[in-house]
Design an enzyme around this catalytic site. Sequence first.
Site, PDB file in Angstrom:
ATOM      1  N   TYR A  50      -2.078 -15.634  -3.124  1.00  0.00           N
ATOM      2  CA  TYR A  50      -1.759 -15.060  -1.821  1.00  0.00           C
ATOM      3  C   TYR A  50      -0.789 -15.992  -1.125  1.00  0.00           C
ATOM      4  O   TYR A  50      -1.066 -17.174  -0.994  1.00  0.00           O
ATOM      5  CB  TYR A  50      -3.011 -14.840  -0.961  1.00  0.00           C
ATOM      6  CG  TYR A  50      -3.164 -13.374  -0.666  1.00  0.00           C
ATOM      7  CD1 TYR A  50      -2.267 -12.760   0.202  1.00  0.00           C
ATOM      8  CD2 TYR A  50      -4.106 -12.600  -1.310  1.00  0.00           C
ATOM      9  CE1 TYR A  50      -2.327 -11.392   0.423  1.00  0.00           C
ATOM     10  CE2 TYR A  50      -4.175 -11.244  -1.089  1.00  0.00           C
ATOM     11  CZ  TYR A  50      -3.275 -10.632  -0.217  1.00  0.00           C
ATOM     12  OH  TYR A  50      -3.338  -9.293  -0.016  1.00  0.00           O
ATOM     13  N   GLU A  52       1.273 -15.076   1.957  1.00  0.00           N
ATOM     14  CA  GLU A  52       1.897 -14.440   3.128  1.00  0.00           C
ATOM     15  C   GLU A  52       2.759 -15.449   3.868  1.00  0.00           C
ATOM     16  O   GLU A  52       2.384 -16.616   4.026  1.00  0.00           O
ATOM     17  CB  GLU A  52       0.826 -13.878   4.066  1.00  0.00           C
ATOM     18  CG  GLU A  52       0.293 -12.544   3.571  1.00  0.00           C
ATOM     19  CD  GLU A  52      -0.670 -11.893   4.543  1.00  0.00           C
ATOM     20  OE1 GLU A  52      -0.946 -12.474   5.607  1.00  0.00           O
ATOM     21  OE2 GLU A  52      -1.155 -10.802   4.228  1.00  0.00           O
ATOM     22  N   ASP A 196      22.689   0.711  -0.471  1.00  0.00           N
ATOM     23  CA  ASP A 196      21.539   0.692  -1.369  1.00  0.00           C
ATOM     24  C   ASP A 196      22.102   0.711  -2.785  1.00  0.00           C
ATOM     25  O   ASP A 196      22.493   1.757  -3.291  1.00  0.00           O
ATOM     26  CB  ASP A 196      20.667   1.917  -1.082  1.00  0.00           C
ATOM     27  CG  ASP A 196      19.475   2.027  -2.026  1.00  0.00           C
ATOM     28  OD1 ASP A 196      19.434   1.286  -3.034  1.00  0.00           O
ATOM     29  OD2 ASP A 196      18.593   2.862  -1.758  1.00  0.00           O
ATOM     30  N   THR A 222      16.850  -2.208  -6.040  1.00  0.00           N
ATOM     31  CA  THR A 222      15.762  -2.427  -6.985  1.00  0.00           C
ATOM     32  C   THR A 222      16.239  -3.483  -7.978  1.00  0.00           C
ATOM     33  O   THR A 222      17.435  -3.770  -8.057  1.00  0.00           O
ATOM     34  CB  THR A 222      15.423  -1.148  -7.776  1.00  0.00           C
ATOM     35  OG1 THR A 222      16.615  -0.711  -8.430  1.00  0.00           O
ATOM     36  CG2 THR A 222      14.906  -0.043  -6.866  1.00  0.00           C
ATOM     37  N   LYS A 225      16.598  -1.480 -12.606  1.00  0.00           N
ATOM     38  CA  LYS A 225      17.483  -0.460 -13.189  1.00  0.00           C
ATOM     39  C   LYS A 225      18.560  -1.173 -14.010  1.00  0.00           C
ATOM     40  O   LYS A 225      18.206  -1.860 -14.957  1.00  0.00           O
ATOM     41  CB  LYS A 225      17.998   0.446 -12.083  1.00  0.00           C
ATOM     42  CG  LYS A 225      16.824   1.176 -11.386  1.00  0.00           C
ATOM     43  CD  LYS A 225      17.233   2.131 -10.298  1.00  0.00           C
ATOM     44  CE  LYS A 225      15.992   2.723  -9.640  1.00  0.00           C
ATOM     45  NZ  LYS A 225      16.322   3.574  -8.472  1.00  0.00           N
ATOM     46  N   ARG A 231       9.988  -4.472 -12.356  1.00  0.00           N
ATOM     47  CA  ARG A 231       9.895  -3.329 -11.449  1.00  0.00           C
ATOM     48  C   ARG A 231       9.688  -3.860 -10.036  1.00  0.00           C
ATOM     49  O   ARG A 231       8.581  -4.171  -9.632  1.00  0.00           O
ATOM     50  CB  ARG A 231       8.649  -2.569 -11.893  1.00  0.00           C
ATOM     51  CG  ARG A 231       8.586  -1.294 -11.489  1.00  0.00           C
ATOM     52  CD  ARG A 231       7.898  -0.216 -12.153  1.00  0.00           C
ATOM     53  NE  ARG A 231       8.680   0.873 -11.677  1.00  0.00           N
ATOM     54  CZ  ARG A 231       9.693   1.391 -12.315  1.00  0.00           C
ATOM     55  NH1 ARG A 231      10.012   0.993 -13.502  1.00  0.00           N
ATOM     56  NH2 ARG A 231      10.379   2.344 -11.766  1.00  0.00           N
TER      57      ARG A 231
HETATM   58  C1  LIG Z   1      15.530   3.997  -7.429  1.00  0.00           C
HETATM   59  C2  LIG Z   1      16.070   4.017  -6.063  1.00  0.00           C
HETATM   60  C3  LIG Z   1      15.269   3.683  -4.965  1.00  0.00           C
HETATM   61  C4  LIG Z   1      13.771   3.528  -5.022  1.00  0.00           C
HETATM   62  O1  LIG Z   1      13.239   2.616  -5.804  1.00  0.00           O
HETATM   63  P1  LIG Z   1      11.657   2.602  -6.125  1.00  0.00           P
HETATM   64  O2  LIG Z   1      11.503   1.234  -6.663  1.00  0.00           O
HETATM   65  O3  LIG Z   1      11.433   3.707  -7.078  1.00  0.00           O
HETATM   66  O4  LIG Z   1      10.931   2.801  -4.831  1.00  0.00           O
HETATM   67  C5  LIG Z   1      15.873   3.628  -3.723  1.00  0.00           C
HETATM   68  N1  LIG Z   1      17.168   3.896  -3.567  1.00  0.00           N
HETATM   69  C6  LIG Z   1      17.966   4.260  -4.593  1.00  0.00           C
HETATM   70  C7  LIG Z   1      19.407   4.567  -4.338  1.00  0.00           C
HETATM   71  C8  LIG Z   1      17.445   4.335  -5.866  1.00  0.00           C
HETATM   72  O5  LIG Z   1      18.230   4.716  -6.876  1.00  0.00           O
END
Ligand SMILES: *Cc1c(COP(=O)(O)O)cnc(C)c1O
Length: 410
Positions: A50, A52, A196, A222, A225, A231
């Site tokens: 933990y 925080e 994003d 993220t 990807k 993850r």
């Molecule tokens: C995959 C994705 C997310 C969300 O990611 P999670 O980890 O599945 O919550 C947010 N924004 C974009 C543009 C994405 O491609």
Amino acid sequence: MSLKQTDGAIYELIEKEKEYQNNTLRLIASENYTSNAVMEATGSILTNKYAEGYPNKRYYAGNKYVDEIELLAIERAKKLFKVGHANVQSHSGSSANIAAFFAFLEPGDKFMGLDLPHGGHLTHGSHVNFSGKWFNAVHYSVDKETEALDYDDIRKKAIEEKPKLIICGYTAYPLIIDFKEFRSICDETGAVLMTDISHFAGLVAGEAYPSPVQYADIITTTTHKTLRGPRSAMIMCPEENAKTIDKSVFPGTQGGPLEHCIAAKAVCFHEAMQPDFKEYAKQVVMNAKVFADELATKGLRIVTGKTETHLILVDLTQKGVTGKDAQMALEEAGIITNKNTIPFDTKSPFITSGLRFGTAALTTRGMKEDEMKWIADNVVKIIENPNDNEMKVKIRNEVKEICDRFPVYK
Ligand SMILES: *Cc1c(COP(=O)(O)O)cnc(C)c1O
């Protein structure tokens, strides 16, 4: 005791999934195969912690090593993306976006994002998501003719709507985004620019896609990807927004950080800094281009006509098959894709007129142009004959052979 001894049921299912990941061609644009090193960190004893707060400012004792780990992750993220500040505590892309919105918006405030059927993410203002429920989400769309972003139209909408924040960076858009143009739109309208980069972060890190760093007020991503890490997710921003972002992540929207994932992110950033990651990113884009060209040659319509990223979106309308049926037929042949709406789709998000492909995972296996062509040819065959079971079995066997030549996990 090992997992096998403690819980045979879950152990068996994980083994089956491993075999499945090895023996199928995974063209899900948001998936990848992460390294054993990343998985080792993810599965480590750090899950017991933990922590925080932030390094050297924790609410719990006993974090001297955890602090070092998190500081290393932050330092590497900053170096990799050449950015002023990085918060590596976000659990997922969606939670990073929650923190980002809450850093700059009050409930009810207006922001503008790309319409979901045109490639935006759920968290970019969908009415079923917090982003559309708690905020006043307005949308821009792609151009009907070119299916590309129309920056003049986005500027016009931004001037009309006066959103407090504009978001770009998508889940199903195959072209490069002009961040400079978005910056100029935000400067003109006084909006915060949020990017994003979840899908193409690995391409940015590998210098196969332009970086938004010099333009964006806030960058969410993220890490699982194209970046090929665990993850998880993170938020980056210029130094002047650091405090706002950190407060919004903790205590604003999260409690204890997942330090095992933070260690795994540090490993991922280290891997992405190696010279071969640039080669990887370049090959991902090259593979996508070859895949798209081959699909087009064989008669599929590519949305926007091409790809400049890892991602390809096709329109199945002329083929008389839905995204849902095509996805199922391909799965039977061991080719894993996902149905996806296309711009101005007339079908529901559960049926769809499109399919989305990505080359990040196959490229990690070492596949190149020849394999892409073979897969694209067979994808078209299946789309044109989704009920030909004999053909699907034949292709399934050939898929298995290709997979054997490019092993992933032992
Ligand atoms: C995959 C994705 C997310 C969300 O990611 P999670 O980890 O599945 O919550 C947010 N924004 C974009 C543009 C994405 O491609």
